[in-house]
Scaffold this motif. Structure first.
Motif, PDB file in Angstrom:
ATOM      1  N   THR A 117       0.832  -1.212   0.000  1.00 14.72           N
ATOM      2  CA  THR A 117       0.000   0.000   0.000  1.00 14.72           C
ATOM      3  C   THR A 117       0.859   1.251   0.000  1.00 14.72           C
ATOM      4  O   THR A 117       0.589   2.221  -0.744  1.00 14.72           O
ATOM      5  CB  THR A 117      -0.930  -0.009   1.210  1.00 14.72           C
ATOM      6  OG1 THR A 117      -1.734  -1.190   1.184  1.00 14.72           O
ATOM      7  CG2 THR A 117      -1.829   1.214   1.220  1.00 14.72           C
ATOM      8  N   GLU A 118       1.907   1.265   0.823  1.00 18.44           N
ATOM      9  CA  GLU A 118       2.762   2.454   0.901  1.00 18.44           C
ATOM     10  C   GLU A 118       3.521   2.667  -0.401  1.00 18.44           C
ATOM     11  O   GLU A 118       3.686   3.807  -0.867  1.00 18.44           O
ATOM     12  CB  GLU A 118       3.734   2.309   2.069  1.00 18.44           C
ATOM     13  CG  GLU A 118       4.746   3.436   2.218  1.00 18.44           C
ATOM     14  CD  GLU A 118       4.100   4.790   2.433  1.00 18.44           C
ATOM     15  OE1 GLU A 118       4.773   5.809   2.171  1.00 18.44           O
ATOM     16  OE2 GLU A 118       2.915   4.846   2.838  1.00 18.44           O
ATOM     17  N   ALA A 119       4.018   1.594  -1.018  1.00 19.45           N
ATOM     18  CA  ALA A 119       4.757   1.740  -2.275  1.00 19.45           C
ATOM     19  C   ALA A 119       3.860   2.306  -3.385  1.00 19.45           C
ATOM     20  O   ALA A 119       4.257   3.217  -4.123  1.00 19.45           O
ATOM     21  CB  ALA A 119       5.342   0.391  -2.694  1.00 19.45           C
ATOM     22  N   ILE A 120       2.643   1.779  -3.512  1.00 17.09           N
ATOM     23  CA  ILE A 120       1.716   2.298  -4.530  1.00 17.09           C
ATOM     24  C   ILE A 120       1.344   3.739  -4.228  1.00 17.09           C
ATOM     25  O   ILE A 120       1.202   4.574  -5.133  1.00 17.09           O
ATOM     26  CB  ILE A 120       0.474   1.391  -4.598  1.00 17.09           C
ATOM     27  CG1 ILE A 120       0.880  -0.025  -5.059  1.00 17.09           C
ATOM     28  CG2 ILE A 120      -0.575   1.965  -5.538  1.00 17.09           C
ATOM     29  CD1 ILE A 120      -0.253  -1.021  -5.047  1.00 17.09           C
ATOM     30  N   ARG A 121       1.173   4.041  -2.939  1.00 20.92           N
ATOM     31  CA  ARG A 121       0.862   5.426  -2.571  1.00 20.92           C
ATOM     32  C   ARG A 121       1.983   6.378  -2.979  1.00 20.92           C
ATOM     33  O   ARG A 121       1.735   7.512  -3.417  1.00 20.92           O
ATOM     34  CB  ARG A 121       0.631   5.515  -1.069  1.00 20.92           C
ATOM     35  CG  ARG A 121       0.077   6.865  -0.605  1.00 20.92           C
ATOM     36  CD  ARG A 121       0.225   7.037   0.879  1.00 20.92           C
ATOM     37  NE  ARG A 121       1.633   7.085   1.265  1.00 20.92           N
ATOM     38  CZ  ARG A 121       2.402   8.167   1.131  1.00 20.92           C
ATOM     39  NH1 ARG A 121       1.908   9.285   0.607  1.00 20.92           N
ATOM     40  NH2 ARG A 121       3.659   8.134   1.502  1.00 20.92           N
ATOM     41  N   GLN A 122       3.232   5.916  -2.859  1.00 21.01           N
ATOM     42  CA  GLN A 122       4.344   6.766  -3.260  1.00 21.01           C
ATOM     43  C   GLN A 122       4.344   7.002  -4.771  1.00 21.01           C
ATOM     44  O   GLN A 122       4.679   8.099  -5.240  1.00 21.01           O
ATOM     45  CB  GLN A 122       5.663   6.147  -2.797  1.00 21.01           C
ATOM     46  CG  GLN A 122       5.842   6.177  -1.289  1.00 21.01           C
ATOM     47  CD  GLN A 122       7.268   5.907  -0.877  1.00 21.01           C
ATOM     48  OE1 GLN A 122       8.194   5.993  -1.699  1.00 21.01           O
ATOM     49  NE2 GLN A 122       7.468   5.573   0.386  1.00 21.01           N
TER      50      GLN A 122
END
Length: 724
Positions: A676-681
């Protein structure tokens, strides 16, 4: 190699990540599916629990036998004498009955039982006499064989100087016997059941009957001792009360003889005399006030009033006649008038003085009489208190004397409050309850297995299915790639060439198809391979994807975008190069001189290059953008292997110039929060992730988790399509 720059495709806003709705209900079908997929784990734990239960029930547990003796509480008994007992019987209240049950299991009574039956020599109750268990022997071997065996589990703390070994042995034995004894009350009756559970049926009966007999004897002993204590106490108290009574009688006589008024009647007569004296004093005070007022009036008229006012105010006949003669002008009348006025003034002063003296005398008599009354009243009250105390002491003395005589009669007449209703017979088998143990073991095993399956399913942070990955991220899953059976990185190309129909290669082809069809109008040319963290298969994916694209007779360039770590050369049969991507961007070397080829794969390779400049600054420059635009004119596909997204920003920067971003998620390892954090970045820089790849899938693990029959290459019916 200069060419007009190609217009970059407009990036569409990235879709928002789906948020879990608050208050989601439990999906019972999903729960049942998870339990079904973990059925083998549940069956295994159930079988293991059954095995342990059977081992305990049939091999470890010692058979126990229970015997019960019944006692009936005596509610009525005939009194030998018609007197209230000093020591009452057992109350029929619930709290009293429960107290008796605790008395039966009390330490004092059990010590008598242990002594009577010599249970300290019974290994069942004295753990020190039992041979060491297998576990204890094993512990002794582990300790070296010379250490003493550990104390039994029921042993008390090591005795100190105040406890002898015999006392310690008694404490340990009583504790074991207490655990073998039970005392209960039959509901809505006055019947006690004393039970004993041991390894011998005859021993159980013997212990239950002995304890019942000791309890009945203990009731008699307690009553006898209570009677003896009562007699001793009453005797001492009667002697004390007798002495106290005599002392108070003497004190009353002494006080009565020293008083003038010793009765209430005499005190009342004195009070009547005091009231009469008070009335006389009040009259005297009134008369004195009148005389004082008459004197003050006369003196005031003599000083300030006229002759007529003086005559009218005094109302004296002689003074009135002299006033008339004085008005007629008779000679000598004025002197006579003054003499008469002085005489009247002197008489008024004398009368006021006499009345004041009389009032003072009456006041003194009244004060003496009041003082005497107060003194005599206090003495009478004190005498009355002494007489009441004397009467109370006399009553208490007579009561205790009567109770002493009654208690002395009760000696030797005590009876127990209970009787044996039925003696215990040889005990019956009670434990272990094998069927119950087996059923409980099976239930606990199934429960434990279910908990393991559910915990593994719902507490795990990784992804095991493409459906879950797509549902959590809102992105399409472009491919599912099994873990390739290679040990070293340089074996990857050989596997791609030697196993063209293996499940892994077919999965790469599926990924290639999904990527190329992700945009039908403008097929992607620059492909970016990214992941959250290292070791998630993005480099393997980039190489495999380039290899498959080259199989379409296309010109393919593989670029190492991870210029910080630089591990791409380890996959190929090529030497590590000192110059690469940076030199090609700056024009320091011609691109054709920097491109490398592995004889096993028809793909151009451009390795990374160490640089003193920051890698993020390098990829953010216009020079890198222009370089990629030049490469577009020379290659059909450009595959870029990037660093991990959550570690450095390089991948996010390069995604601005790519046509497709393929994001790898390691199967059953990459946490949901990391994905989730990687896609958000990526979204934070307005870059769209084209799709996800579930990589490094373990087929055996898929089948172990119950997904093998549902997903193509990992199902039983898909094996015929592949050559492994």
């Amino acid at each position: 190699m200069q060419a007009p720059m190609r217009t970059m495709p407009k990036l569409t806003p990235a879709p928002a990540m789906p948020q879990a709705e608050e208050g989601d209900e439990i999906d019972l079908l999903e729960l049942a599916g998870s339990l079904w997929r973990g059925k083998w784990v549940i069956l295994a734990t159930t079988f293991l629990a059954l095995t342990i239960g059977a081992w305990y029930a049939y091999g470890v547990a010692v058979p126990k036998y229970a015997a019960t003796s019944s006692l009936a509480l005596q509610l009525r008994k005939e009194a030998v004498v018609d007197l209230e007992s000093v020591v009452s019987g057992v109350s029929t209240e619930t709290s009293s009955i429960n107290t008796e049950l605790e008395v039966i299991r009390s330490r004092g009574l059990l010590e008598k039982l242990v002594t009577q039956l010599d249970l300290t020599r019974d290994p069942e109750f004295n753990g020190a006499l039992r041979p060491p268990s297998a576990v204890a022997r094993l512990k002794g071997l582990l300790r070296g064989g010379d250490d003493p065996a550990p104390a039994p589990a029921d042993a008390p703390p090591a005795p100190d100087d105040a406890i002898t070994p015999e006392e310690s042995e008694m404490i340990r034995t009583v504790g074991a016997v207490r655990r073998a004894i039970s005392a209960t009350n039959q509901r809505n009756t006055y019947i006690f059941n004393i039970g004993a559970t041991t390894t011998d049926p005859l021993k159980s009966a013997r212990i239950a009957n002995a304890l019942a007999a000791l309890y009945i004897q203990d009731q008699i002993d307690v009553k006898f001792q209570a009677t003896e204590n009562a007699v001793s106490w009453l005797s001492e108290r009667v002697v004390e009360l007798e002495a106290e009574l005599q002392q108070k009688q003497d004190l009353v006589k002494e006080r009565r003889s020293s008083m003038d008024v010793s009765t209430v009647e005499a005190l009342e007569a004195l009070n009547q005399q005091q009231r009469a004296m008070g009335e006389r004093l009040a009259e005297a005070r009134l008369a004195s006030a009148r005389e004082e007022a008459r004197l003050n009036t006369l003196q005031d008229l003599a000083r300030n009033g006229s002759r007529a006012e003086l005559v009218a105010g005094l109302d004296d006949p002689a003074l009135t006649r002299l006033a008339a003669r004085l008005a007629e002008g008779e000679a000598g009348a004025e002197d006579l008038f003054a003499d008469r006025l002085a005489l009247l003034t002197q008489e008024a002063e004398n009368a006021a003085a006499r009345q004041t003296q009389q009032t003072a005398a009456l006041q003194a008599s009244y004060d003496r009489l009041q003082t005497r009354f107060d003194t005599q009243s206090s003495a009478v009250i004190e005498l009355q208190n002494l007489e009441r105390d004397l009467n109370a002491t006399r009553t208490l003395y007579e009561t205790f004397l009567t109770r002493l005589k009654e208690t002395s009669v009760q000696r030797g007449l005590q009876q127990a409050d209970s009787r044996v209703l039925s003696a215990a017979t040889p005990g019956h088998y009670v434990e272990p309850r094998k069927s119950r143990i087996m059923a409980l073991a099976m239930l606990l095993g199934a429960l434990l297995g279910s908990l393991i399956v559910l915990a593994r399913q719902f507490l795990h942070q990784g992804y095991r299915t493409a459906e879950t990955l797509a549902a959590d991220t809102g992105l399409a899953v472009l491919g599912q790639i099994p873990k390739m059976p290679i040990r070293r990185r340089d074996q990857l190309i050989d596997y791609l060439n030697d196993k063209p129909t293996s499940p892994a290669i077919e999965a790469i082809r599926n990924l290639r198809t999904s990527v190329l069809l992700s945009n039908i109008d403008t097929p992607p040319q620059i492909l970016l391979s990214a992941s959250s963290l290292p070791g998630e298969g993005k480099t393997t994916q980039a190489i495999s994807l380039a290899h498959n694209l080259a199989g379409l007779n296309k010109r393919v360039l593989l670029v190492e975008g991870d210029i910080r770590l630089r591990t791409l050369w380890q996959y190929f049969d090529i030497p590590d190069s000192r110059h690469g991507l940076i030199a090609a961007m700056t024009g320091e070397h011609d691109l054709s001189d920097l491109l490398l080829r592995d004889s096993r794969m028809d793909v151009d390779i451009l390795l990374g290059e160490k640089t003193s400049a920051n890698a993020a600054d390098v990829f953010s420059s216009d020079r890198f953008r222009n370089f990629l635009e030049e490469l577009r004119h020379h290659y059909d596909f450009i595959v870029i292997d990037t660093p991990p997204v959550l570690i450095v920003p390089d991948a996010r920067i390069m995604s601005q110039f790519a046509d497709a971003v393929v994001f790898s998620v390691a199967w059953d390892r990459t946490a949901k929060s990391q994905v989730t954090e990687a896609i958000r970045q990526f979204h934070s820089v307005n870059s769209r992730v084209t799709g996800l790849v579930l990589s490094q899938i373990d087929p055996k693990g898929m089948r172990r988790y119950g997904y093998g029959g549902k997903y193509g290459a990992y199902s039983s019916y898909g094996a015929k399509y592949y050559n492994t």
